[in-house]
Design a protein around this motif. Structure first.
Motif, PDB file in Angstrom:
ATOM      1  N   GLY A 139      11.745 122.154  88.428  1.00 51.15           N
ATOM      2  CA  GLY A 139      11.476 121.901  86.937  1.00 51.15           C
ATOM      3  C   GLY A 139      12.736 121.753  86.287  1.00 51.15           C
ATOM      4  O   GLY A 139      13.312 120.849  86.274  1.00 51.15           O
ATOM      5  N   GLU A 140      13.677 122.930  85.426  1.00 54.35           N
ATOM      6  CA  GLU A 140      14.935 122.970  84.794  1.00 54.35           C
ATOM      7  C   GLU A 140      15.713 123.192  85.897  1.00 54.35           C
ATOM      8  O   GLU A 140      15.532 123.508  87.252  1.00 54.35           O
ATOM      9  N   ASN A 141      16.952 122.600  85.486  1.00 52.68           N
ATOM     10  CA  ASN A 141      18.366 122.956  86.292  1.00 52.68           C
ATOM     11  C   ASN A 141      18.223 121.998  87.469  1.00 52.68           C
ATOM     12  O   ASN A 141      18.554 122.758  88.690  1.00 52.68           O
ATOM     13  N   ASN A 142      17.903 120.829  87.420  1.00 49.71           N
ATOM     14  CA  ASN A 142      17.774 119.882  88.502  1.00 49.71           C
ATOM     15  C   ASN A 142      19.071 118.955  88.680  1.00 49.71           C
ATOM     16  O   ASN A 142      19.393 117.743  88.446  1.00 49.71           O
ATOM     17  N   SER A 143      20.257 119.789  88.626  1.00 50.72           N
ATOM     18  CA  SER A 143      21.476 119.442  88.398  1.00 50.72           C
ATOM     19  C   SER A 143      21.909 118.269  89.526  1.00 50.72           C
ATOM     20  O   SER A 143      21.806 118.705  90.910  1.00 50.72           O
ATOM     21  N   MET A 144      22.589 117.218  89.311  1.00 43.78           N
ATOM     22  CA  MET A 144      23.289 116.605  90.629  1.00 43.78           C
ATOM     23  C   MET A 144      24.787 116.823  90.236  1.00 43.78           C
ATOM     24  O   MET A 144      25.131 116.812  89.036  1.00 43.78           O
ATOM     25  N   LEU A 145      25.240 116.785  91.457  1.00 45.47           N
ATOM     26  CA  LEU A 145      26.862 117.248  91.367  1.00 45.47           C
ATOM     27  C   LEU A 145      27.524 115.910  92.421  1.00 45.47           C
ATOM     28  O   LEU A 145      27.011 115.573  93.344  1.00 45.47           O
TER      29      LEU A 145
END
Length: 499
Positions: free
Chosen positions: A449-455
Motif C-alpha cells: 500500500g503506502e511506503n513502497n519506496s524504491m532505493l
C-alpha cells in the motif's frame, strides 16, 4: 650433521656396506686387485656414471634406489663394473668399500672448499646481512617487551563522513523538542571503532569493541538513508561488542556474550555487494531476517569439512535479546526482552554462495522496516524469511559480481505483512588495483500500500593506500516515509582510515 657423516650414512643405506661384508680371503677370485682399487675414484676406471639410469640392474623398486641416485647426482663418486652393471646384490670386500668411501669423501672435501671460497668472497655481504638480522631480533624483542599484551591485537577504523540530503524535509522535531529538526543540512561527522581481539589458544576469540560517533537521528542514523557507519554516542566511548567464540571439535563454533550481534554469528552473509554506505544494501535485501539485533546472545555454527576449494554446507542458529543492550535490568529470557531467534542454512563455493534464512522476533525485538528504527509492539511478534545469493568472477574483469536477495515478513500485533528485495552489481580493480565501484537498487520492507519506496545507490571506492580509502557515493529514494512520503536524494564522501 656434518656432510661426511651424512655421506657415510647414505653409503650404508645404499647397500654399499652390507651386514655380511666379506674379507678378501673369503671372496677369493672375486676380489679386485689392490692397484685397481686405488684407481676406484678415478674417472678413467670402473666406468664412472653420471646417472642412475646407466645401471640396467638397478630398478626404481629397489629399496636403496633413491639413496644411490643421490650419491650419483650430488657427488658423482659411484662407478660401475666394466660390464656396465652395479651388482648391488653382491657382497663387497672391505678394500672395495674403503676405496669407494675415500673417493666420495674427496668429493665432499672439494665441495667444502668451494663453499669456503664463496663465503670468503661474500664475507662483506654476509656481515651486513647478519647485522640486519641482529638488529631485527633486537627490535622484535623490544616490541614484545613493551606490548601491552601477548595475546591481544588492536585494530582500529576511523571514518570521516561529509554528507547531505538537500531535499530532506522531516516534520520531526529535535530530540530536546526545542526546534524543528534540520536534516537537510550538510554535515561532517565521524564514526570510530576500536577492536581488541584476544586469543588464548590460537583458535578462540574474545572480542571487545569500543565505538564512538556524533551522528544525530535523521537523516543518516534512522530512516531509509541510514548509513552503515553512523554511530551516535554524543562523543562518548561505548562498548558495543563483547563476546567469546571458541571451537567445539573440528566443525562447530560456539559464540556467547553480553553484547553479540546475530548477523556476526553467521558463517556468511549471502551477498558480494560491499559498499559500506547505505545500511540496507549490506543486508542482502532482507533487513527483516538480517536485522542486526545486538544484545545478550549465544550462537552455534556448523561447517561441513571438505577438501579446500570444494563447496560446503553451513548451518547457523543463534539467540539474541536486544533489549539487554539498552537496559541491563531486563531479563535475557523474559517476554519483553526483545528476543531474536535467527537460523540460516547456507551452501558456499569458492566464488558464490546461497542461503535460506529465518528469524523469529518477540515484542520489543528489532524491526528494520522502511524507517529502520522500529520495534515489534507489545503483544506482537514478527517472522521473517529470506532467500539470497551471490556470484563473483574469480579474476577481476569487466564482469561484475552479482548479488540478489528477497525477504518476506509476516507479523501480529497490528503489524502488516511486508516484503523487501535488492540487486547489486560490484566491479573490482576499477581504474587500478584495489579500487571498486558498484550500483544497487531495491525496496526496503513495503506492504503493497503506502511506503513502497524504491532505493538506489551508486559508489566508487578509491584506495589511496593499503590503510586509507575515499568513497564518494550518491543515493536516491522515492516515497520516503521518513521524509513525509516525498522523494529524497543524498550523497556522502566517506574517508576511512584502518590501522
Amino acid at each position: 650433521m656434518a656432510s661426511s657423516q651424512s655421506l657415510a650414512l647414505a653409503l650404508i643405506s645404499a647397500g654399499l656396506f652390507t651386514p655380511c661384508l666379506a674379507s678378501a680371503a673369503d671372496l677369493g677370485g672375486r676380489d679386485l686387485a689392490l692397484e685397481e682399487l686405488s684407481r676406484y675414484g678415478d674417472s678413467g676406471s670402473l666406468d664412472q656414471v653420471t646417472s642412475i639410469s646407466q645401471f640396467p640392474d638397478v630398478r626404481p623398486t629397489d629399496w636403496a634406489y633413491q639413496a644411490l641416485a643421490n650419491l650419483i647426482e650430488r657427488y658423482g663418486c659411484v662407478a660401475g663394473y666394466p660390464d656396465g652393471t652395479f651388482k648391488g646384490q653382491r657382497a663387497m670386500t672391505r678394500f672395495e668399500a674403503a676405496a669407494l668411501l675415500n673417493a666420495c669423501l674427496d668429493r665432499v672435501t672439494e665441495v667444502t672448499d668451494e663453499l669456503k671460497r664463496l663465503m670468503a668472497e661474500f664475507e662483506r655481504e654476509l656481515a651486513i646481512l647478519k647485522g640486519r638480522v641482529d638488529g631485527l631480533e633486537a627490535k622484535v624483542g623490544e616490541l614484545e617487551a613493551n606490548q601491552f599484551s601477548t595475546t591481544t591485537k588492536l585494530r582500529g577504523e576511523a571514518s570521516f563522513i561529509l554528507a547531505g540530503s538537500p531535499d530532506f524535509d522531516s516534520p520531526l522535531r529535535a530530540s530536546d523538542g526545542s526546534r524543528p529538526a534540520r536534516p537537510n543540512e550538510t554535515t561532517f561527522n565521524y564514526d570510530l571503532r576500536l577492536v581488541l581481539d584476544t586469543s588464548f589458544t590460537g583458535k578462540d576469540l574474545l572480542r571487545t569493541r569500543l565505538r564512538s560517533g556524533n551522528f544525530s537521528s535523521l537523516p543518516f542514523r534512522s530512516g531509509i538513508f541510514t548509513l552503515d557507519k553512523a554511530t551516535g554516542t554524543d562523543d562518548s566511548v561505548e562498548i558495543d561488542r563483547l563476546f567469546y567464540r571458541f571451537p567445539v571439535g573440528e566443525s562447530f563454533n560456539v559464540t556467547v556474550g553480553p553484547l553479540a550481534r546475530n548477523t556476526e554469528m553467521l558463517s556468511f552473509i549471502p551477498s558480494a555487494y560491499k559498499s559500506d554506505i547505505l545500511d540496507f544494501f549490506g543486508l542482502a535485501g532482507a533487513s527483516g531476517t538480517y536485522n542486526k539485533a545486538t544484545g545478550a546472545g549465544v550462537g552455534l555454527s556448523w561447517r561441513q569439512q571438505v577438501e579446500k576449494g570444494n563447496p560446503y554446507v553451513t548451518f547457523d542458529t543463534n539467540y539474541v535479546a536486544n533489549n539487554g543492550f539498552a537496559d541491563s535490568s531486563v531479563g535475557a529470557f523474559s517476554s519483553d526482552s526483545g528476543i531474536n531467534a535467527l537460523t540460516q542454512l547456507g551452501y558456499r563455493g569458492r566464488n558464490w554462495g546461497v542461503a535460506l534464512g529465518y528469524r523469529y522476533g518477540t515484542e520489543n525485538s528489532s524491526l528494520r522496516n522502511a524507517n529502520f528504527s522500529s520495534r515489534v509492539p507489545d503483544g506482537g511478534n514478527n517472522n521473517s524469511l529470506s532467500l539470497a545469493g551471490y556470484w563473483s568472477p574469480i579474476e577481476s574483469t569487466w564482469i561484475p559480481s552479482i548479488s540478489l536477495g528477497y525477504g518476506y515478513n509476516w507479523a501480529s500485533g497490528g503489524l502488516d505483512d511486508s516484503q523487501s528485495w535488492m540487486a547489486g552489481l560490484q566491479w573490482s580493480d576499477v581504474g587500478w588495483a584495489g579500487n571498486a565501484a558498484g550500483f544497487a537498487l531495491g525496496q526496503p520492507p513495503f506492504t503493497g500500500g503506502e511506503n513502497n519506496s524504491m532505493l538506489y545507490e551508486l559508489f566508487y571506492r578509491f584506495r589511496v593506500t593499503d590503510n586509507i580509502t575515499i568513497t564518494p557515493a550518491v543515493f536516491y529514494g522515492s516515497d520516503v516515509a521518513s521524509n513525509s512520503g516525498n522523494d529524497a536524494w543524498g550523497g556522502v564522501i566517506q574517508t576511512t582510515f584502518r590501522f
